[in-house]
Design an enzyme around this catalytic site. Structure first.
Site, PDB file in Angstrom:
ATOM      1  N   SER A  53       0.802  -1.236   0.000  1.00 40.43           N
ATOM      2  CA  SER A  53       0.000   0.000   0.000  1.00 40.43           C
ATOM      3  C   SER A  53       0.829   1.277   0.000  1.00 40.43           C
ATOM      4  O   SER A  53       0.258   2.367  -0.104  1.00 40.43           O
ATOM      5  CB  SER A  53      -0.946   0.002   1.208  1.00 40.43           C
ATOM      6  OG  SER A  53      -2.026  -0.872   0.994  1.00 40.43           O
ATOM      7  N   LYS A  56       0.118   3.629  -2.735  1.00 42.10           N
ATOM      8  CA  LYS A  56      -0.988   4.597  -2.651  1.00 42.10           C
ATOM      9  C   LYS A  56      -0.470   6.026  -2.528  1.00 42.10           C
ATOM     10  O   LYS A  56      -1.226   6.978  -2.749  1.00 42.10           O
ATOM     11  CB  LYS A  56      -1.880   4.280  -1.453  1.00 42.10           C
ATOM     12  CG  LYS A  56      -2.734   3.017  -1.601  1.00 42.10           C
ATOM     13  CD  LYS A  56      -3.693   2.880  -0.423  1.00 42.10           C
ATOM     14  CE  LYS A  56      -4.619   1.677  -0.579  1.00 42.10           C
ATOM     15  NZ  LYS A  56      -3.985   0.416  -0.180  1.00 42.10           N
ATOM     16  N   SER A 113      -5.839   3.330   4.764  1.00 38.81           N
ATOM     17  CA  SER A 113      -5.311   2.615   3.594  1.00 38.81           C
ATOM     18  C   SER A 113      -6.422   1.885   2.850  1.00 38.81           C
ATOM     19  O   SER A 113      -6.219   0.779   2.328  1.00 38.81           O
ATOM     20  CB  SER A 113      -4.216   1.628   4.006  1.00 38.81           C
ATOM     21  OG  SER A 113      -3.444   1.246   2.893  1.00 38.81           O
TER      22      SER A 113
END
Length: 416
Positions: A53, A56, A113
């Site tokens: 993640s 991101k 997240s």
């Protein structure tokens, strides 16, 4: 904010290339200073790995770019697609037929997240297509100078296997970036969009006011957790971001940032063995940075340079104008060190003609230190009007006869 004239410093040019063993239990790591980009420590920093993640962060950057450009607004309402509703993993906050603001979705992505919120935002910025958004991600990675083996296949960092029927077309493996790429991305986010910290520093928040439980930030090190008994032992003074990541393939990753005594650091650890471990290794990195280094201002903003206090201009009421630096030049140096800097000033290749306005670029200053080099502009510190035709004519006549007399004097000197 970082001045445009300053550049991200590559590791081959920095003092921190010296061997320092922090005994980090991670497969890759890097530590940089956030305003200059100086690399203070690195370990396997150029080995591409799955970031989970942490990818991101690129979605965050592009969403904030879209807000900045006016393409979307924080209060723009988004209707998530079925793909966004179905995506697995962290999040699972949104339902079919529901609508949310960009700001609410961005908060869910940054704090929790949330994969569903991330896909919804990617599709919004990508004109309804995550595939279009992925191209934007990879184009931006090239612009930032990412490793040639780094790339994104989706907005979330999930693997193809996790995406199932929503896996993108193509034969590329899963998303891969290096620790240096992650630090570079964080560097651009923090310098171009510091508003991200308004989101990443939030320890917990309800996605909807009616929700029974809040989203808990996966970043245990936030200073805002200092009164939370569950995370108190991990809290780090001054830490306010930035992004965690975890998959089986990626292990536990973390891009962190903290500020102390006016110096902000960015740390990256990749593929640690456990959730607590990624924070303990980050603490080692940050402790090393804050205990070992400090910011040193070499050239303050709006300051004179002794070797070039004025620069010649054409057609003005005066023949030169005072100049000062447009921005400060700072370097990170070891504490207790007496650094040696080289400062070189030069006028622009072509002299500028009046009228001159305060702030007009007339030259540059180059500062060198320990293999690094930074450049800022020299700008006019006051206005200068254009000279009248009569003044310019008389100056021309004076210069003409002055050059003749100088030639004669030089000739006579040579005779004797």
């Amino acid at each position: 904010m970082l001045a445009n004239a300053l550049i991200f410093v590559q590791p081959s040019n920095v003092q921190a290339a010296e061997a320092v063993d922090l005994k980090l239990e991670a497969k890759a790591a890097i530590l940089i200073e956030a305003s200059t980009g100086q690399v203070l420590y690195e370990m396997n920093a150029d080995e591409p790995m799955p970031p989970a993640s942490m990818s991101k962060m690129m979605t965050e950057y592009l969403v904030m770019e879209a807000v900045k450009s006016g393409k979307i607004k924080w209060d723009t309402i988004v209707s998530p697609s079925q793909y966004a509703v179905d995506v697995i993993g962290s999040g699972q906050l949104i339902g079919p037929g529901e609508k949310y603001s960009v700001e609410d979705l961005f908060g869910a992505m940054s704090i929790y997240s949330a994969n569903d919120a991330t896909v919804a935002l990617a599709e919004t910025v990508g004109d309804g297509s995550e595939e279009t958004f992925i191209k934007m991600m990879n184009d931006t990675a090239k612009k930032f100078g990412f490793n040639e083996k780094s790339f994104f296949i989706n907005s979330t960092g999930l693997s193809r296997a996790d995406l199932g029927k929503y896996a993108p077309s193509g034969t590329e493996p899963d998303t891969m970036i290096t620790a240096r790429d992650a630090a570079t991305l964080a560097y651009h986010i923090l310098n171009e969009h510091p508003e991200v910290l308004k989101f990443s520093s939030i320890p917990s928040k309800k996605f909807r006011p009616s929700d029974k439980t809040p989203m808990i930030n996966w970043n245990w090190m936030l200073e805002g957790n200092k009164d939370n008994p569950n995370f108190k032992s991990y809290v780090y003074q001054g830490l306010d971001g930035l992004k965690t990541g975890h998959t089986i393939e990626a292990g536990y990753c973390f891009t962190g940032t903290a500020v102390r005594n006016g110096m902000r650091l960015i740390s990256v650890v990749m593929n640690t063995a456990s959730e607590p471990k990624r924070f303990r290794e980050t603490q080692k990195l940050l402790d090393y940075g804050f205990n070992t280094f400090e910011m040193k201002s070499v050239v303050p903003a709006k300051s004179e340079i002794d070797s070039m206090k004025t620069i010649a201009v054409k057609k003005g009421v005066k023949t030169e104008v005072p100049v000062v630096t447009s921005d400060a030049v700072d370097f990170v140096v070891k504490k207790g060190e007496t650094p040696e800097f080289t400062v070189e000033a030069a006028p622009a290749a072509e002299p500028k003609s009046a009228p001159i306005q305060t702030g007009d670029v007339l030259g540059s200053v180059k500062v060198k230190y320990n293999g690094m080099e930074k450049t800022v502009n020299l700008v006019a510190s006051q206005d200068l009007e254009k000279g009248s035709w009569f003044r310019l004519m008389m100056r021309g006549i004076k210069n003409f006869f002055g050059s003749i007399f100088s030639g004669i004097a030089g000739g006579l000197k040579n005779l004797f």
